[in-house]
Write an enzyme that holds these catalytic residues in place. Sequence first.
Site, PDB file in Angstrom:
ATOM      1  CB  SER A 258      -1.155  -0.422   0.970  1.00 41.17           C
ATOM      2  OG  SER A 258       0.008   0.076   2.088  1.00 41.17           O
ATOM      3  CE  LYS A 259      -0.800   7.427  -2.985  1.00 39.60           C
ATOM      4  NZ  LYS A 259      -1.570   8.082  -3.328  1.00 39.60           N
ATOM      5  NE  ARG A 260       0.729   0.872   6.302  1.00 35.66           N
ATOM      6  CZ  ARG A 260       1.024  -0.479   7.097  1.00 35.66           C
ATOM      7  NH1 ARG A 260       2.353  -0.509   7.437  1.00 35.66           N
ATOM      8  NH2 ARG A 260       0.220  -1.694   6.427  1.00 35.66           N
TER       9      ARG A 260
END
Length: 478
Positions: A258-260
Amino acid sequence: MASESSSADAAASGGVVTRFAPSPTGFLHIGGARTALFNWLYARHHGGRTLLRIEDTDRKRSTQEAIDAIIEGLDWLGLDYDAPPLFQSDRAERHAEVAWQLLNAGHAYKCFATPEELEAMREEQRANKKPLRYDGRWRDRDPAEAPEGAPFTIRLRTPNEGETTIHDRVQGAVTVKNEEIDDYIILRADGTPTYMLAVVVDDHDMGVTHVIRGDDHLNNAFRQLPIIRAMNQIEGNWPDPVYAHIPLIHGSDGAKLSKRHGALGVEAYRDEFGILPEALFNYLLRLGWGHGDREEITRAEAVELFDLDGVGKSPSRFDMKKLENLNGHYLREADDMRLAALVAARIGEEADVTLLARAMPELKVRAKNLNDLVEGSAFLFAKRPIALTDKAAQILEGEARNILRTICERLRGENDWTSETLEATTKALAEELGLGLGKLAQPMRAALTGTTTSPGIFDVLVLLGRDEALARLDAQAA
Ligand code: GLU
């Protein structure tokens, strides 16, 4: 009636053709870039062709900005294509044509079920805990039974019995019961093609022999194959493609990326993290493909070595540290003038590319990304009075300023401003004063760069030039 995807090496009948088919609903993220890379490498390795198709049929979610970012990102990574990009949205008529061909040959049929009827059907399936699938209610019904002028969709008549096995080059043999594939819509009531049809028709028309994509599309392959096989019955020359569904990329904690975790567009790696394209190329290659333990593999070697056999079945984990280590390696390999230009662009107007290039051999030793180089070169362009970090200020407390005065006077008498001479002079002075060289070098570094880390102090003196160096030393001397 078992049907096997022949995986007949289509390569044999006219060369490998691969394609990258991004949906421009977002930027070119790391997973897409890797899919693009594997397609590109496979074609280049086999002396084939590789094509780009922009799957922009979802007009609401596709943006020009995303299309530009994808094309720019591919270009930055050095992935070139053997034809201009094909835009799926331009080809709706051709897709519809195939739907009608399938209909006319009996491989598809008109479905007059209304949205309300279909919702009721699904409601019942939900209530009975049955899989939600179209129940084939118009499969064998006479279209004449439909009300005059009623809207209809065209549905594919998929096989109901037996099973289909795909010999996937990465996943191995995967079998699905044909009854699990419902008669899905290929042409909507408004005459527009569905995504599933568009992909198949485009792949065929582009002559794609190998479909290499994320394994989230493996289920789609079982839906797409019946179209291919039906068209092959009608026209011939619609061979099954070779499929290779590559595992998704996960974050370092094993969860879906994910973006994280860094599921950002490649431009973020370029702009924010200061990664070189060859480093990202190498990193993406190693993410899911291996050749022994080798980490550093150049583009030319990758083309020579890449094959689908080396692609692993389990998801790979994205690791920013590894990417940065590789980037450090490529920074050290990179041409100094090129790096200087990249760093200068980040610094802005006050940057001096020639000076940066001269400093680069020293600067890049420690750097892991372009931001480190910007930071490391800041002293070159600092204006007097030089701002001091806390640590540098501490070093300049007390006796250090007196030592600096002595150094300053000695160096002022030096006419041969080379690092060898400056080193010899400073060493001689240290000996005279009965001090270790560090006692001189530390305050010099603080005064010259405002920091406590920099390239070798004699290189710093040379890079700054005699006048600027003496002025900086002077400014901090007691
Ligand atoms: N457009 C699809 C995607 O971006 C890929 C379709 C395909 O490769 O068949 O996920």
